[in-house]
Design a protein around this motif. Structure first.
Motif, PDB file in Angstrom:
ATOM      1  N   PRO A 254     -83.072 -47.661  61.131  1.00 11.44           N
ATOM      2  CA  PRO A 254     -83.785 -46.714  60.260  1.00 11.44           C
ATOM      3  C   PRO A 254     -82.837 -45.935  59.341  1.00 11.44           C
ATOM      4  CG  PRO A 254     -84.642 -46.597  62.490  1.00 11.44           C
ATOM      5  CD  PRO A 254     -83.405 -47.466  62.558  1.00 11.44           C
ATOM      6  N   VAL A 255     -83.333 -45.598  58.159  1.00  8.32           N
ATOM      7  CA  VAL A 255     -82.560 -44.848  57.176  1.00  8.32           C
ATOM      8  C   VAL A 255     -83.444 -43.764  56.560  1.00  8.32           C
ATOM      9  CG1 VAL A 255     -80.989 -46.729  56.576  1.00  8.32           C
ATOM     10  CG2 VAL A 255     -83.159 -46.493  55.345  1.00  8.32           C
ATOM     11  N   THR A 256     -82.791 -42.803  55.914  1.00 12.62           N
ATOM     12  CA  THR A 256     -83.473 -41.828  55.069  1.00 12.62           C
ATOM     13  C   THR A 256     -83.320 -42.279  53.625  1.00 12.62           C
ATOM     14  OG1 THR A 256     -83.142 -39.964  56.576  1.00 12.62           O
ATOM     15  CG2 THR A 256     -83.421 -39.438  54.235  1.00 12.62           C
ATOM     16  N   VAL A 257     -84.409 -42.286  52.878  1.00 13.37           N
ATOM     17  CA  VAL A 257     -84.357 -42.684  51.469  1.00 13.37           C
ATOM     18  C   VAL A 257     -84.798 -41.511  50.605  1.00 13.37           C
ATOM     19  CG1 VAL A 257     -84.605 -45.168  51.793  1.00 13.37           C
ATOM     20  CG2 VAL A 257     -86.648 -43.735  51.716  1.00 13.37           C
ATOM     21  N   PHE A 258     -84.311 -41.507  49.372  1.00 14.28           N
ATOM     22  CA  PHE A 258     -84.600 -40.361  48.505  1.00 14.28           C
ATOM     23  C   PHE A 258     -84.602 -40.770  47.042  1.00 14.28           C
ATOM     24  CE2 PHE A 258     -80.111 -40.584  49.581  1.00 14.28           C
ATOM     25  CZ  PHE A 258     -79.482 -40.573  48.343  1.00 14.28           C
ATOM     26  N   ASN A 259     -85.384 -40.035  46.274  1.00 10.73           N
ATOM     27  CA  ASN A 259     -85.372 -40.108  44.816  1.00 10.73           C
ATOM     28  C   ASN A 259     -85.434 -38.664  44.332  1.00 10.73           C
ATOM     29  OD1 ASN A 259     -85.518 -41.210  42.165  1.00 10.73           O
ATOM     30  ND2 ASN A 259     -87.705 -40.760  42.157  1.00 10.73           N
ATOM     31  N   LEU A 260     -84.302 -38.149  43.846  1.00  8.46           N
ATOM     32  CA  LEU A 260     -84.182 -36.737  43.479  1.00  8.46           C
ATOM     33  C   LEU A 260     -84.026 -36.609  41.975  1.00  8.46           C
ATOM     34  CD1 LEU A 260     -81.653 -35.680  46.276  1.00  8.46           C
ATOM     35  CD2 LEU A 260     -84.156 -35.691  46.373  1.00  8.46           C
ATOM     36  N   VAL A 261     -84.643 -35.582  41.412  1.00  6.73           N
ATOM     37  CA  VAL A 261     -84.673 -35.389  39.961  1.00  6.73           C
ATOM     38  C   VAL A 261     -84.223 -33.974  39.621  1.00  6.73           C
ATOM     39  CG1 VAL A 261     -86.162 -35.350  37.920  1.00  6.73           C
ATOM     40  CG2 VAL A 261     -86.558 -37.041  39.720  1.00  6.73           C
ATOM     41  N   GLN A 336     -88.560 -36.789  45.945  1.00  6.60           N
ATOM     42  CA  GLN A 336     -89.126 -37.196  47.231  1.00  6.60           C
ATOM     43  C   GLN A 336     -88.018 -37.605  48.186  1.00  6.60           C
ATOM     44  OE1 GLN A 336     -91.979 -40.379  47.030  1.00  6.60           O
ATOM     45  NE2 GLN A 336     -92.796 -39.954  49.056  1.00  6.60           N
ATOM     46  N   VAL A 337     -88.191 -37.233  49.447  1.00  6.56           N
ATOM     47  CA  VAL A 337     -87.303 -37.645  50.524  1.00  6.56           C
ATOM     48  C   VAL A 337     -88.165 -38.165  51.668  1.00  6.56           C
ATOM     49  CG1 VAL A 337     -85.605 -36.902  52.246  1.00  6.56           C
ATOM     50  CG2 VAL A 337     -85.523 -35.952  49.923  1.00  6.56           C
ATOM     51  N   LYS A 338     -87.789 -39.337  52.219  1.00 10.30           N
ATOM     52  CA  LYS A 338     -88.467 -39.883  53.397  1.00 10.30           C
ATOM     53  C   LYS A 338     -87.418 -40.098  54.474  1.00 10.30           C
ATOM     54  CE  LYS A 338     -92.421 -42.112  51.222  1.00 10.30           C
ATOM     55  NZ  LYS A 338     -93.283 -43.331  51.198  1.00 10.30           N
ATOM     56  N   GLU A 339     -87.593 -39.455  55.609  1.00 15.56           N
ATOM     57  CA  GLU A 339     -86.586 -39.467  56.657  1.00 15.56           C
ATOM     58  C   GLU A 339     -86.916 -40.466  57.760  1.00 15.56           C
ATOM     59  OE1 GLU A 339     -86.408 -35.418  57.950  1.00 15.56           O
ATOM     60  OE2 GLU A 339     -85.101 -34.810  56.292  1.00 15.56           O
TER      61      GLU A 339
END
Length: 508
Positions: A254-261, A336-339
């Protein structure tokens, strides 16, 4: 945080995909036998095509009158879409590939090899025979091994990902699933796992290929070791047609994924990101995009956008600690961040799908310590000067370092070690919407942006998986101190340069 728009490799791209890279491509120098020199076409007699069709037993041979011919031969970069092949050999076995090599040699026929067709510089197009590898697809575990997977030479990345998901394994991979695995692997191969696992080519443990003399050989650390070395970063199309790759895989965790602006103080934020993230743990992978809007978007007052897309494997640091002073400046409504997401589910968040269009990309490698305030200011000054086309463009920073830099520059053919960022700047357009003059202006802008930023940051080299037809000293830019050794390998396996194209390695 609320869902925001993803920043893609070329920002107007949409949807899903996981690899970024370029397809393998080769050409034979035009011979006189069947060349119609005034038209650039090659016209063997019908009997020759019949002979080839009989020899390609595992696939088929297509001619321009066949259904879907244009779809199969269309490249991703439509800049080179006007070059149509005289025929397409769809190979299903290594023996089919050998038959094609024998045929083009006998007829002095130019040729190119393609799987995904994503070669940025159009090196997978030809007026002669297009050797289509996509029927030679598959990815299976190697019996009795600990995590080795054998990928066939025409496999698209989407197939590789599906099989890796079934096995609960992963490799260093990108995001665009329509790219051919062969070109991606041979040129190095970048992705969000590279700081943890190394370049994709660092995970290559063996490869099989058809060489210029028609032999089907295996290359690994013990057999044909020089050729094996060259296939880990020497780029597609230089040494033969690769029919399989054996890769070392890792558990998919498992990983944490993110898209930050960020929408404010963009120069300040970019400088902080480029300097502070260089110290991130190896488990962290990212790509920074500064998106320049199209002329339509400018008319709608769409501003520049700064975003970062990436993932974090299990680490002793949280995202907030890694981002340090930029964390509180994030536009939370667009981010968005998904942990702790299952690995391959997380990749669906990071994906991109490309469609064929017109583009050129220029790249170089930077160290964070060399990126000063003046260089950052210049980047945004150049962004403001962009002669806008009908498609958005971006300048981007793919985060390298970590495990990549623990391999010496001469240990494999991939020489670009010791850097923090792979920088690139795009020029994108659409015909006939954009005029010839506007396209020329956009390409001139791209070149001047690239030259100025490289000078200010002491950037070096260029990524061979982003082939750039306008690059002056491409030999040194792609291969650096490994060029001489690559030329020796070329001399050993292809002294007459059967495999050649505009930026092909020449024999010593």
């Amino acid at each position: 945080m609320a869902l925001g728009l993803h920043a893609s490799r070329r920002n107007f791209l949409v949807g899903a995909g996981r690899f970024a890279g370029a397809a393998a491509a080769v050409r034979l120098m035009p011979g006189a036998a069947f060349a119609a020199e005034t038209s650039g076409t090659y016209c063997p007699p019908p009997s020759a095509w019949t002979d080839l069709a009989k020899a390609v037993k595992g696939g088929a041979v297509l001619r321009p009158e066949d259904p879907f011919f244009a779809d199969i031969c269309r490249p991703n970069n439509l800049r080179y879409g006007a070059t149509l092949p005289a025929g397409i050999a769809r190979c299903g076995t290594p023996q089919d590939v050998q038959a094609c090599i024998k045929w083009v040699k006998e007829l002095a026929m130019p040729f190119a090899v393609r799987s995904g067709g994503h070669n940025y510089a159009g090196f997978s197009t030809t007026p002669g025979l297009l050797i289509d590898m996509t029927l030679m697809a598959g990815a299976e575990p190697v019996a009795g091994s600990d995590g080795l997977v054998r990928v066939l030479g025409g496999t698209l990345n989407s197939y590789v990902y599906k099989q890796m998901e079934r096995l609960g394994r992963t490799i260093t991979h990108g995001r665009c699933d329509s790219v051919g695995a062969a070109g991606f692997l041979l040129g190095g191969g970048i992705g969000f796992n590279m700081r943890k696992f190394g370049m994709a080519s660092d995970l290559l443990r063996a490869t099989e290929l058809v060489t210029a003399d028609g032999s089907h050989v295996k290359a690994d650390a013990a057999t044909e070791s020089a050729l094996y070395w060259a296939c880990r970063g020497g780029a597609g199309g230089n040494f033969g047609i690769n029919t399989s790759f054996t890769l070392e895989t890792r558990p998919a965790e498992p990983v944490t994924v993110f898209n930050l602006v960020w929408t404010k103080d963009l120069p300040k934020v970019l400088k902080l990101l480029l300097t502070e993230l260089a110290a991130a743990p190896d488990e962290f992978g990212s790509k920074i995009n500064v998106t320049i809007p199209s002329w339509q978007e400018r008319c709608a007052n769409v501003p520049l956008k700064l975003s970062i897309l990436g993932q974090l494997h299990k680490s002793n640091k949280m995202l907030k600690e890694i981002f340090k002073s930029t964390w509180e400046l994030i536009d939370k409504d667009q981010s968005q961040v998904k942990e702790n997401v299952p690995y391959w589910t997380a990749q669906d968040f990071l994906v991109e799908t490309t469609f064929p269009y017109y583009y050129q990309e220029k790249s170089s490698y930077m160290r964070a310590a060399d990126i000063g305030d003046e260089a950052i200011a210049a980047m945004f000054d150049w962004a403001a000067k962009m002669p806008a086309t009908s498609m958005p463009v971006a300048f981007k920073f793919f985060q390298v370092g970590g495990a990549i830099n623990r391999v010496g520059p001469t240990e494999t053919a991939y020489v670009h070690r010791g850097y923090d960022w792979l920088f690139s700047v795009e020029a994108n357009w659409w015909r006939p919407t954009d005029s010839v003059l506007l396209i020329e202006q956009a390409l001139e802008w791209q070149q001047r942006f690239y030259d100025d930023v490289n000078r200010r940051t002491k950037a070096q080299g260029a990524f061979q998986n982003f082939p750039d037809p306008s690059l002056a000293d491409w030999q040194r830019a792609y291969y650096g101190e490994n060029l001489a050794r690559l030329a020796q390998v070329k001399k050993a396996v292809d002294p007459a340069m059967l495999f050649t194209f505009a930026q092909a390695i020449r024999p010593a």
